[in-house]
Design a protein around this motif. Structure first.
Motif, PDB file in Angstrom:
ATOM      1  N   LYS A 232       1.068   4.089  -2.895  1.00  9.91           N
ATOM      2  CA  LYS A 232       0.975   5.429  -2.667  1.00  9.91           C
ATOM      3  C   LYS A 232       2.400   6.147  -3.099  1.00  9.91           C
ATOM      4  O   LYS A 232       2.345   7.352  -3.868  1.00  9.91           O
ATOM      5  CB  LYS A 232       0.998   6.044  -1.043  1.00  9.91           C
ATOM      6  CG  LYS A 232      -0.145   5.352  -0.667  1.00  9.91           C
ATOM      7  CD  LYS A 232      -0.385   5.476   0.749  1.00  9.91           C
ATOM      8  CE  LYS A 232      -1.661   4.868   1.358  1.00  9.91           C
ATOM      9  NZ  LYS A 232      -1.782   5.090   2.977  1.00  9.91           N
TER      10      LYS A 232
ATOM     11  N   SER B 158       0.972  -1.039  -0.011  1.00 12.78           N
ATOM     12  CA  SER B 158      -0.105  -0.039   0.072  1.00 12.78           C
ATOM     13  C   SER B 158       0.874   1.192   0.003  1.00 12.78           C
ATOM     14  O   SER B 158       0.663   2.204  -0.725  1.00 12.78           O
ATOM     15  CB  SER B 158      -0.893  -0.058   1.063  1.00 12.78           C
ATOM     16  OG  SER B 158      -0.181  -0.011   2.608  1.00 12.78           O
ATOM     17  N   ASN B 159       2.065   1.195   0.915  1.00 15.84           N
ATOM     18  CA  ASN B 159       2.924   2.388   1.009  1.00 15.84           C
ATOM     19  C   ASN B 159       3.672   2.491  -0.482  1.00 15.84           C
ATOM     20  O   ASN B 159       3.779   3.658  -0.830  1.00 15.84           O
ATOM     21  CB  ASN B 159       3.910   2.207   1.967  1.00 15.84           C
ATOM     22  CG  ASN B 159       3.199   2.504   3.474  1.00 15.84           C
ATOM     23  OD1 ASN B 159       2.144   3.161   3.353  1.00 15.84           O
ATOM     24  ND2 ASN B 159       3.890   2.087   4.553  1.00 15.84           N
TER      25      ASN B 159
END
Length: 244
Positions: free
Chosen positions: A145, A141-142
């Protein structure tokens, strides 16, 4: 009124300086250029395919690396088509929309290259200096991003840069550079372009400055980690990661 000026501007045909390639030589040069462009596209598509299909490469570093062939394809699209057509036709005339698109792609490629290298330097820094926290910091997820932010950062700043040019009607039709870019488009304008110039200098300083600062900082930290780590195995792994 602005819309009318924009329509008039986009109807212009611009002239870029000729390469002065003799006609008998133009066909071999065109063939070489075409082969180079096809080879570039083939290599980048192959890299993308390998990164997608090889599960062993499904790691944070390679997800960031996936942006490099995409960016290279943007660069190839910016340079090769117009260049090959010019060589074959022996005519360096280009429509304003085509010139504008080339300038957009050229700047996306340049800014994208610096931003991707900055992201890769950050990944190496986390891998070597914070190995125990690497999986949590560089989680899927990071990582997504980070990648989305990198591209939005590049696209937003470059689109604004080129959008500022559309405020004016041009008064010249000669491109002084060998390809279209923001400075060459600004030079076609006879009005006050100080805002364009200031913004261009600003984002150049931002892209190059941020990239340089991040790369220098991360490699200093990596070097300190390599020197201070007492474990030969850990030091060797850190140096190998840094070299990659």
């Amino acid at each position: 009124m602005a819309g009318q000026n924009l329509n008039q501007t986009f109807s212009y045909h611009l002239q870029i300086a000729n390469f002065d390639i003799p006609t008998p030589v133009s066909y071999p040069v065109f063939t070489i250029g075409l082969l180079l462009s096809l080879f570039s596209v083939f290599c980048n598509l192959t890299i993308m395919l390998l990164l997608i299909t090889q599960r062993t490469l499904h790691k944070p570093m390679f997800y960031i690396l996936f942006s490099l062939p995409i960016n290279d394809l943007i660069g190839a699209t910016a340079f090769f088509p117009q260049l090959l057509v010019s060589i074959l036709a022996q005519n360096r005339s280009i429509s304003y929309p085509a010139c504008y698109l080339q300038a957009l792609l050229v700047h996306l490629y340049g800014a994208g290259s610096l931003t991707i290298l900055t992201g890769m330097a950050y990944d190496r820094y986390i891998a070597i200096c914070c190995p125990l926290r690497y999986n949590s910091i560089m989680s899927s997820s990071n990582l997504m991003k980070i990648i989305v932010f990198m591209w939005l950062w590049v696209i937003t700043l470059i689109v604004v840069l080129l959008a500022l040019v559309t405020r004016f009607k041009i008064c010249r039709t000669t491109i002084v550079d060998i390809y279209c870019n923001n400075p060459s488009l600004v030079r076609l304008i006879c009005d006050d372009t100080r805002i364009n110039n200031y913004y261009g200098l600003l984002i150049t300083a931002v892209f190059q400055g941020v990239s340089l600062i991040v790369v220098i900082f991360t490699y200093i930290q990596i070097l300190l980690t390599c020197v201070m780590n007492k474990s030969p195995d850990a030091r060797s792994k850190a140096i190998q990661t840094c070299a990659f």
